[in-house]
Scaffold this active site. Structure first.
Site, PDB file in Angstrom:
ATOM      1  NE  ARG A  62      -7.137 -14.407  27.497  1.00 26.70           N
ATOM      2  CZ  ARG A  62      -7.079 -15.645  27.985  1.00 26.70           C
ATOM      3  NH1 ARG A  62      -6.047 -16.405  27.739  1.00 26.70           N
ATOM      4  NH2 ARG A  62      -8.057 -16.104  28.724  1.00 26.70           N
ATOM      5  CE  LYS A  92      -8.305   5.010  14.219  1.00 24.51           C
ATOM      6  NZ  LYS A  92      -9.216   6.008  13.621  1.00 24.51           N
ATOM      7  CD  GLU A 117      -8.670   7.372   3.264  1.00 29.45           C
ATOM      8  OE1 GLU A 117      -8.461   8.396   3.933  1.00 29.45           O
ATOM      9  OE2 GLU A 117      -9.596   6.550   3.534  1.00 29.45           O
ATOM     10  CE  LYS A 160      -3.227   5.807   9.514  1.00 23.07           C
ATOM     11  NZ  LYS A 160      -4.368   5.016   9.136  1.00 23.07           N
ATOM     12  CD  GLU A 186      -9.066   8.633  16.082  1.00 22.86           C
ATOM     13  OE1 GLU A 186      -8.504   7.893  15.256  1.00 22.86           O
ATOM     14  OE2 GLU A 186     -10.281   8.850  16.098  1.00 22.86           O
ATOM     15  NE  ARG A 245      -4.769   6.888  14.318  1.00 21.78           N
ATOM     16  CZ  ARG A 245      -4.484   5.608  14.376  1.00 21.78           C
ATOM     17  NH1 ARG A 245      -3.895   5.107  15.438  1.00 21.78           N
ATOM     18  NH2 ARG A 245      -4.781   4.807  13.372  1.00 21.78           N
ATOM     19  CG  ASN A 248     -11.028  10.244  12.294  1.00 23.21           C
ATOM     20  OD1 ASN A 248     -10.657   9.241  11.690  1.00 23.21           O
ATOM     21  ND2 ASN A 248     -10.973  10.354  13.611  1.00 23.21           N
ATOM     22  CG  HIS A 292     -12.755   9.342   7.250  1.00 27.76           C
ATOM     23  ND1 HIS A 292     -11.907  10.125   6.504  1.00 27.76           N
ATOM     24  CD2 HIS A 292     -12.415   8.058   6.977  1.00 27.76           C
ATOM     25  CE1 HIS A 292     -11.088   9.340   5.820  1.00 27.76           C
ATOM     26  NE2 HIS A 292     -11.368   8.083   6.078  1.00 27.76           N
ATOM     27  CG  HIS A 345     -16.841   6.397   8.250  1.00 29.69           C
ATOM     28  ND1 HIS A 345     -16.037   6.452   9.370  1.00 29.69           N
ATOM     29  CD2 HIS A 345     -16.151   5.676   7.339  1.00 29.69           C
ATOM     30  CE1 HIS A 345     -14.910   5.807   9.119  1.00 29.69           C
ATOM     31  NE2 HIS A 345     -14.943   5.339   7.895  1.00 29.69           N
ATOM     32  CG  HIS A 381     -13.110   4.074   2.729  1.00 34.15           C
ATOM     33  ND1 HIS A 381     -13.908   4.230   3.842  1.00 34.15           N
ATOM     34  CD2 HIS A 381     -11.955   4.737   3.004  1.00 34.15           C
ATOM     35  CE1 HIS A 381     -13.260   4.934   4.750  1.00 34.15           C
ATOM     36  NE2 HIS A 381     -12.072   5.264   4.270  1.00 34.15           N
TER      37      HIS A 381
HETATM   38  P1  NAD Z   1     -10.870  -3.596  -0.446  1.00 35.15           P
HETATM   39  O1  NAD Z   1     -10.016  -4.328   0.497  1.00 35.15           O
HETATM   40  O2  NAD Z   1     -12.297  -3.998  -0.554  1.00 35.15           O
HETATM   41  O3  NAD Z   1     -10.190  -3.661  -1.891  1.00 35.15           O
HETATM   42  C1  NAD Z   1     -10.852  -3.110  -2.990  1.00 35.15           C
HETATM   43  C2  NAD Z   1     -11.086  -4.152  -4.106  1.00 35.15           C
HETATM   44  O4  NAD Z   1      -9.841  -4.381  -4.776  1.00 35.15           O
HETATM   45  C3  NAD Z   1     -11.549  -5.510  -3.608  1.00 35.15           C
HETATM   46  O5  NAD Z   1     -12.481  -6.026  -4.510  1.00 35.15           O
HETATM   47  C4  NAD Z   1     -10.266  -6.343  -3.657  1.00 35.15           C
HETATM   48  O6  NAD Z   1     -10.540  -7.713  -3.811  1.00 35.15           O
HETATM   49  C5  NAD Z   1      -9.578  -5.783  -4.854  1.00 35.15           C
HETATM   50  N1  NAD Z   1      -8.115  -5.890  -4.886  1.00 35.15           N
HETATM   51  C6  NAD Z   1      -7.269  -5.748  -3.850  1.00 35.15           C
HETATM   52  N2  NAD Z   1      -5.995  -5.744  -4.281  1.00 35.15           N
HETATM   53  C7  NAD Z   1      -6.041  -5.938  -5.620  1.00 35.15           C
HETATM   54  C8  NAD Z   1      -5.049  -6.001  -6.635  1.00 35.15           C
HETATM   55  N3  NAD Z   1      -3.760  -5.835  -6.340  1.00 35.15           N
HETATM   56  N4  NAD Z   1      -5.441  -6.194  -7.913  1.00 35.15           N
HETATM   57  C9  NAD Z   1      -6.768  -6.294  -8.202  1.00 35.15           C
HETATM   58  N5  NAD Z   1      -7.751  -6.216  -7.298  1.00 35.15           N
HETATM   59  C10 NAD Z   1      -7.391  -6.037  -6.021  1.00 35.15           C
HETATM   60  O7  NAD Z   1     -10.914  -2.025  -0.117  1.00 35.15           O
HETATM   61  P2  NAD Z   1      -9.814  -0.900   0.148  1.00 35.15           P
HETATM   62  O8  NAD Z   1     -10.267   0.263  -0.621  1.00 35.15           O
HETATM   63  O9  NAD Z   1      -8.431  -1.380  -0.005  1.00 35.15           O
HETATM   64  O10 NAD Z   1     -10.012  -0.608   1.701  1.00 35.15           O
HETATM   65  C11 NAD Z   1     -11.225  -0.097   2.204  1.00 35.15           C
HETATM   66  C12 NAD Z   1     -11.364  -0.510   3.654  1.00 35.15           C
HETATM   67  O11 NAD Z   1     -10.267   0.025   4.397  1.00 35.15           O
HETATM   68  C13 NAD Z   1     -12.625  -0.002   4.309  1.00 35.15           C
HETATM   69  O12 NAD Z   1     -13.227  -1.064   5.007  1.00 35.15           O
HETATM   70  C14 NAD Z   1     -12.139   1.067   5.280  1.00 35.15           C
HETATM   71  O13 NAD Z   1     -12.960   1.178   6.419  1.00 35.15           O
HETATM   72  C15 NAD Z   1     -10.766   0.536   5.624  1.00 35.15           C
HETATM   73  N6  NAD Z   1      -9.841   1.573   6.119  1.00 35.15           N
HETATM   74  C16 NAD Z   1      -9.208   1.343   7.292  1.00 35.15           C
HETATM   75  C17 NAD Z   1      -8.311   2.264   7.797  1.00 35.15           C
HETATM   76  C18 NAD Z   1      -7.582   1.969   9.062  1.00 35.15           C
HETATM   77  O14 NAD Z   1      -6.918   2.873   9.600  1.00 35.15           O
HETATM   78  N7  NAD Z   1      -7.634   0.758   9.578  1.00 35.15           N
HETATM   79  C19 NAD Z   1      -8.043   3.442   7.081  1.00 35.15           C
HETATM   80  C20 NAD Z   1      -8.693   3.652   5.873  1.00 35.15           C
HETATM   81  C21 NAD Z   1      -9.592   2.698   5.399  1.00 35.15           C
HETATM   82 ZN    ZN Z   2     -10.525   6.405   5.148  1.00 36.75          ZN
END
Ligand code: NAD
Ligand code: ZN
Length: 353
Positions: free
Chosen positions: A113, A135, A177, A215, A225, A229, A233, A236, A240, A257
């Site tokens: 939990r 999120k 972003e 942000k 949201e 907020r 998006n 997106h 998305h 992304h």
């Molecule tokens: P990711 O976590 O897949 O990282 C991208 C790649 O970089 C991966 O292969 C990872 O292994 C590699 N990597 C990470 N750090 C590294 C480093 N320091 N050196 C070398 N390689 C490294 O993707 P991302 O772009 O960080 O995040 C995308 C995700 O975030 C999506 O799933 C998206 O939906 C989510 N997201 C969430 C929110 C939220 O508010 N929660 C907002 C925006 C995006």
């Molecule tokens: Zn995003």
């Protein structure tokens, strides 16, 4: 479960004294660092060298990539936590990009939990966006972020040293972003990030802090949201759907992304212009800037139909087509706009020109 106060954010040298004071036996029984194989290789030893703690530390390593951001991986992590004796006083430390902070945050928020977690973003995208705002969640099939909760980490620690090993396309993905933050909230910030897209230097640290501020300001006003907020998006709704479509169609290359969101921002800016909200001049500038950072992607009519179909499954859609965030000028957005399918098709045609 829902916690509307913002998590504190620490930068660079300020991260580790805080960790030292926090990750102690008097607060936690055990710490579990969740990494993917890339952050295990590039970030874990840097982090462990800085983590001076009397708490036992275990590492949980996952496969990298969006295709592993699903409930099956969560089950694997919940099981590992249980096998390794995690209890309600355990701490999860998410060391990775947005996939790890989204998934690890969800796993921690639901295990027994809810146990505490800390986000240590290692990609630019996670530093300026994914690790902030509470999120958490995972994808269901190709549909993005369908399962999740809003729950804040104990803190977010941003050490930009991790960006040194990040591939250039991942840096660009994070820029999407940052540019979004400028487009929906602050014109001046948009121009400072536009200037940055050609160089990488210390200015990046300042721009990251400004993005975090934007942000957090928006999230603080509307943590769940219901209103403002939603401006985050922008890009997106279509972005998305495009990202999901590319994930589903294994014969197409995977779009990052940020790459998908950049296309979404061009299309949604065009829709803003068609609805008479945004001037043509500003639309042209937005398109030119984004296409100077992100290569153009080709879409067939079949692709566009399938993407429009996916929009109906957008988690924000209530009756059929989801509501859009549109721009009235660079730095200002409006929410809850209805968009006709015809305008979406016209936006794709202009994008391809
Ligand atoms: P990711 O976590 O897949 O990282 C991208 C790649 O970089 C991966 O292969 C990872 O292994 C590699 N990597 C990470 N750090 C590294 C480093 N320091 N050196 C070398 N390689 C490294 O993707 P991302 O772009 O960080 O995040 C995308 C995700 O975030 C999506 O799933 C998206 O939906 C989510 N997201 C969430 C929110 C939220 O508010 N929660 C907002 C925006 C995006
Ligand atoms: Zn995003």
């Amino acid at each position: 479960m829902e916690n509307s106060t913002l998590s504190p954010v620490f930068f660079n040298d300020d991260c580790y004294p805080w960790l030292y004071e926090t990750v102690k036996k008097e607060h936690y029984s055990k710490a579990f660092v969740i990494v993917d194989s890339n952050t295990a290789e590039y970030c874990l030893s840097i982090f462990l060298q800085q983590l001076h703690t009397d708490v036992p530390v275990e590492v949980i390593e996952l496969e990298p990539g969006e295709e592993h951001k699903n409930i099956e991986t969560c089950i694997q992590v919940w099981q590992t936590l249980a096998d390794l004796g995690a209890d309600r006083k355990s701490l999860v430390i998410n060391l990775g990009g947005g996939v790890i902070t989204d998934l690890g945050g969800f796993v921690a928020s639901t295990f027994k939990r809810g146990i505490d977690f800390i986000n240590i973003p290692t990609t630019l995208l996670a530093m300026v966006d994914a690790s902030l705002g509470g999120k958490t969640g995972v994808d269901m099939g190709a549909l993005k972020n369908q399962i999740g909760v809003i729950n804040n980490p104990v803190a977010v620690l941003i050490d930009t040293i991790f960006l040194k090993t990040l591939p250039p396309e991942q840096i660009r993905s994070g820029f999407a972003e940052m540019l979004k933050h400028g487009l929906v909230y602050n014109k001046e910030y948009w121009y400072s990030v536009v200037a940055l897209t050609n160089l990488t230097n210390d200015d990046l640290d300042i721009a990251i802090k400004q993005s975090v501020e934007i942000k957090n300001t928006v999230v603080k006003e509307d943590p769940t949201e219901k209103g403002i907020r939603k401006i985050l998006n922008f890009g997106h709704t279509l972005g998305h759907a495009i990202e999901s479509y590319f994930l589903e169609n294994k014969n197409r290359n995977i779009l990052l992304h940020g790459e998908a969101i950049a296309i979404g921002m061009i299309l949604e800016s065009h829709i803003s212009m068609q609805q008479g909200l945004l001037s043509e001049e500003e639309y042209r500038e937005i398109k030119t800037v984004l296409l100077s950072v992100f290569d153009k992607t080709l879409f067939t009519d079949k692709d566009i139909d399938a993407i429009t179909e996916l929009l109906i499954h957008d988690k924000k859609s209530e009756f059929g087509m989801p509501k859009f965030v549109l721009l009235t000028e660079t730095g200002k957005a409006v929410i809850n706009k209805t968009v006709d399918k015809v305008l979406i098709n016209k936006a794709f045609s202009d994008y391809e020109k």
